[in-house]
Write a protein that holds these residues in place. Structure first.
Motif, PDB file in Angstrom:
ATOM      1  N   ASP A   1     -40.813 107.568  96.853  1.00  0.00           N
ATOM      2  CA  ASP A   1     -39.509 107.418  97.498  1.00  0.00           C
ATOM      3  C   ASP A   1     -38.399 108.011  96.635  1.00  0.00           C
ATOM      4  OD1 ASP A   1     -40.356 106.310  99.850  1.00  0.00           O
ATOM      5  OD2 ASP A   1     -39.949 104.244  99.291  1.00  0.00           O
ATOM      6  N   ARG A   2     -38.482 107.779  95.339  1.00  0.00           N
ATOM      7  CA  ARG A   2     -37.481 108.347  94.443  1.00  0.00           C
ATOM      8  C   ARG A   2     -37.549 109.871  94.433  1.00  0.00           C
ATOM      9  NH1 ARG A   2     -34.261 104.456  94.367  1.00  0.00           N
ATOM     10  NH2 ARG A   2     -33.942 103.170  92.507  1.00  0.00           N
ATOM     11  N   MET A   3     -38.752 110.405  94.452  1.00  0.00           N
ATOM     12  CA  MET A   3     -38.900 111.862  94.449  1.00  0.00           C
ATOM     13  C   MET A   3     -38.397 112.470  95.751  1.00  0.00           C
ATOM     14  SD  MET A   3     -42.425 112.560  92.349  1.00  0.00           S
ATOM     15  CE  MET A   3     -42.392 112.501  90.541  1.00  0.00           C
ATOM     16  N   ALA A   4     -38.580 111.748  96.840  1.00  0.00           N
ATOM     17  CA  ALA A   4     -38.025 112.210  98.120  1.00  0.00           C
ATOM     18  C   ALA A   4     -36.508 112.285  98.032  1.00  0.00           C
ATOM     19  CB  ALA A   4     -38.454 111.276  99.246  1.00  0.00           C
ATOM     20  N   GLU A   5     -35.899 111.304  97.376  1.00  0.00           N
ATOM     21  CA  GLU A   5     -34.442 111.308  97.211  1.00  0.00           C
ATOM     22  C   GLU A   5     -33.988 112.479  96.356  1.00  0.00           C
ATOM     23  OE1 GLU A   5     -33.777 106.448  97.467  1.00  0.00           O
ATOM     24  OE2 GLU A   5     -33.647 107.491  95.539  1.00  0.00           O
ATOM     25  N   ILE A   6     -34.758 112.789  95.321  1.00  0.00           N
ATOM     26  CA  ILE A   6     -34.417 113.913  94.440  1.00  0.00           C
ATOM     27  C   ILE A   6     -34.498 115.229  95.202  1.00  0.00           C
ATOM     28  CG2 ILE A   6     -35.152 115.220  92.415  1.00  0.00           C
ATOM     29  CD1 ILE A   6     -36.194 112.531  91.266  1.00  0.00           C
ATOM     30  N   ILE A   7     -35.590 115.417  95.929  1.00  0.00           N
ATOM     31  CA  ILE A   7     -35.826 116.690  96.618  1.00  0.00           C
ATOM     32  C   ILE A   7     -34.945 116.860  97.846  1.00  0.00           C
ATOM     33  CG2 ILE A   7     -37.552 118.001  97.939  1.00  0.00           C
ATOM     34  CD1 ILE A   7     -39.668 116.861  95.991  1.00  0.00           C
ATOM     35  N   LEU A   8     -34.831 115.818  98.649  1.00  0.00           N
ATOM     36  CA  LEU A   8     -34.142 115.943  99.929  1.00  0.00           C
ATOM     37  C   LEU A   8     -32.664 115.583  99.882  1.00  0.00           C
ATOM     38  CD1 LEU A   8     -36.847 114.392 102.288  1.00  0.00           C
ATOM     39  CD2 LEU A   8     -36.460 116.822 101.782  1.00  0.00           C
ATOM     40  N   GLU A   9     -32.287 114.679  98.960  1.00  0.00           N
ATOM     41  CA  GLU A   9     -30.909 114.190  98.933  1.00  0.00           C
ATOM     42  C   GLU A   9     -30.139 114.599  97.683  1.00  0.00           C
ATOM     43  OE1 GLU A   9     -30.808 109.945  99.814  1.00  0.00           O
ATOM     44  OE2 GLU A   9     -32.767 110.121 100.791  1.00  0.00           O
ATOM     45  N   GLY A  10     -30.826 115.249  96.748  1.00  0.00           N
ATOM     46  CA  GLY A  10     -30.153 115.687  95.539  1.00  0.00           C
ATOM     47  C   GLY A  10     -29.777 114.563  94.594  1.00  0.00           C
ATOM     48  N   LYS A  11     -30.383 113.387  94.760  1.00  0.00           N
ATOM     49  CA  LYS A  11     -30.072 112.259  93.891  1.00  0.00           C
ATOM     50  C   LYS A  11     -30.752 112.434  92.537  1.00  0.00           C
ATOM     51  CE  LYS A  11     -29.257 108.754  97.466  1.00  0.00           C
ATOM     52  NZ  LYS A  11     -29.636 107.408  97.960  1.00  0.00           N
ATOM     53  N   GLU A  12     -30.187 111.803  91.513  1.00  0.00           N
ATOM     54  CA  GLU A  12     -30.766 111.852  90.174  1.00  0.00           C
ATOM     55  C   GLU A  12     -31.190 110.454  89.754  1.00  0.00           C
ATOM     56  OE1 GLU A  12     -31.521 114.447  88.454  1.00  0.00           O
ATOM     57  OE2 GLU A  12     -30.613 115.871  89.853  1.00  0.00           O
ATOM     58  N   PRO A  13     -32.404 110.302  89.241  1.00  0.00           N
ATOM     59  CA  PRO A  13     -32.865 108.987  88.778  1.00  0.00           C
ATOM     60  C   PRO A  13     -32.217 108.625  87.446  1.00  0.00           C
ATOM     61  CG  PRO A  13     -34.502 110.647  88.290  1.00  0.00           C
ATOM     62  CD  PRO A  13     -33.416 111.343  89.068  1.00  0.00           C
TER      63      PRO A  13
END
Length: 372
Positions: free
Chosen positions: A327-339
């Motif tokens: 889920d976090r990786m989906a956010e990084i790839i699709l939403e540009g979010k940073e962990p």
């Protein structure tokens, strides 16, 4: 015990039983379960259908933002089994010879490479050339040279390169990172990382230099290498290391059995770590500062992760690591979010620069500089 996967699985089964519902950070199980997501899903193909690939696939059933849609395998029977088990269409099934054709498949966004270490480099380059995002298991490559080429290939192809650093998302781990950043531990002075187990089957790929890139260091030792960096909050600048080999038949030339290694950090903090294939009961991180301490034991198993600090027990809810990771990786790839802690290819490269230096220090018997 056959492999690190078995070791981590045993840690999971031996830990106190806690419901395995996914949770983000400090959110409660109920809050997470009640959330709904109506956005775009990251559509993932898994390359390598072994035990860990199966663990990731099962965990993705609970993912809110990522879903399994394809497979890449050299074993037709496994492909058929996965098609039936996970509902994967025939058009999304590939083998190692033809998976370059994935570039023409608009239903796959990313490929998760879960194959032996020695295959990661070439497979990453091919996936990137096909225009798909890459998720690669650790270690990202077998040396820093390979990792630099992987990072550059993904940069040129304008695709993301992420590494399966699941512990960088684990709630108790992140709580210690928060405490360190907020100064609750004071100036960090010392880190200890113990990572090891007794490996079994001598014919497995993890004891094959070509496929593994080394021995215990390239399998379980990388946890202590990576853990030292996010626990201390710095990258080491020097290393000393000593190798011990008691069974040269099982652990052939270039396949390390046990390595003790010591780091020095820019702030003056030091670390003492151990990586081994010949001792059980080793999965512990300890961080010591001028004002307090933090400990994880077990530190890297599939969970529950157990922790305590000078303030008491850490009781963050257990996370199904692979569900949270996807889920976090989906956010990084699709939403540009940073962990909170980065998961990108540059992090994978840093680990291999350090591991290269560890092996160099073993051979030289001297303190070696680490240049990241």
């Amino acid at each position: 015990m056959k492999s690190r996967r078995d070791f981590l699985q045993k840690l999971t089964l031996s830990a106190v039983s806690i419901p395995l519902m996914p949770a983000y950070g400090t959110k409660s199980f109920a809050a997470y379960a009640g959330e709904s997501y109506q956005g775009t899903m990251l559509r993932v193909a898994i390359m390598g259908l072994g035990s860990y690939g199966t663990r990731v696939a099962d965990a993705m059933k609970d993912s809110k933002k990522a879903k399994l849609v394809g497979v890449v395998s050299g074993t037709p029977s496994k492909v058929k089994e996965w098609q039936s088990k996970y509902g994967i269409p025939e058009k999304n099934c590939y083998n190692y010879e033809n998976f370059d054709a994935i570039k023409d498949n608009p239903d796959i966004d990313a490929v998760y490479i879960i194959t032996p270490n020695g295959l990661h480099h070439d497979q990453t380059l091919r996936v990137a050339k096909a225009g798909k995002h890459v998720i690669c298991e650790k270690p990202m490559g077998i040396n820093a040279k390979e990792c630099r080429e992987m990072v550059e290939a993904c940069r040129k192809a304008n695709v993301k390169l992420l590494v399966g650093y699941r512990m960088r998302l684990e709630p108790n781990t992140l709580e210690i990172v928060r405490m360190r950043k907020d100064g609750e531990l004071g100036k960090i002075m010392f880190f200890q990382g113990l990572s090891g187990f007794r490996i079994g089957d001598p014919t497995q790929w993890r004891l094959d230099k070509k496929l593994a890139g080394g021995g215990a260091m390239m399998d379980i030792g990388i946890y202590a290498v990576n853990g030292s960096r996010y626990m201390v909050g710095e990258d080491p600048v020097w290393v000393t290391a000593q190798e011990t080999k008691t069974d040269p038949v099982k652990f052939k030339d270039g396949v390390d059995e046990t390595i003790q290694f010591q780091f020095g950090f820019p702030s003056g903090a030091v670390a003492s770590c151990l990586s081994t294939y010949s001792m059980n009961n080793l999965d512990r991180f300890f961080l010591n500062g001028e004002k307090g301490f933090a400990e994880l034991h077990p530190a890297t198993g599939y969970g529950p992760i157990k922790g305590r600090t000078h303030k008491g027990e850490l009781n963050k809810p257990h996370v199904t690591h692979q569900t949270l990771q996807m889920d976090r990786m989906a956010e990084i790839i699709l939403e540009g979010k940073e962990p909170e802690l980065p998961l990108d290819g540059e992090e994978g490269l840093k680990d291999l620069i350090i591991i290269d230096a560890i092996y160099k220090a073993v051979k030289s018997g001297k303190k070696e500089t680490i240049e990241i």
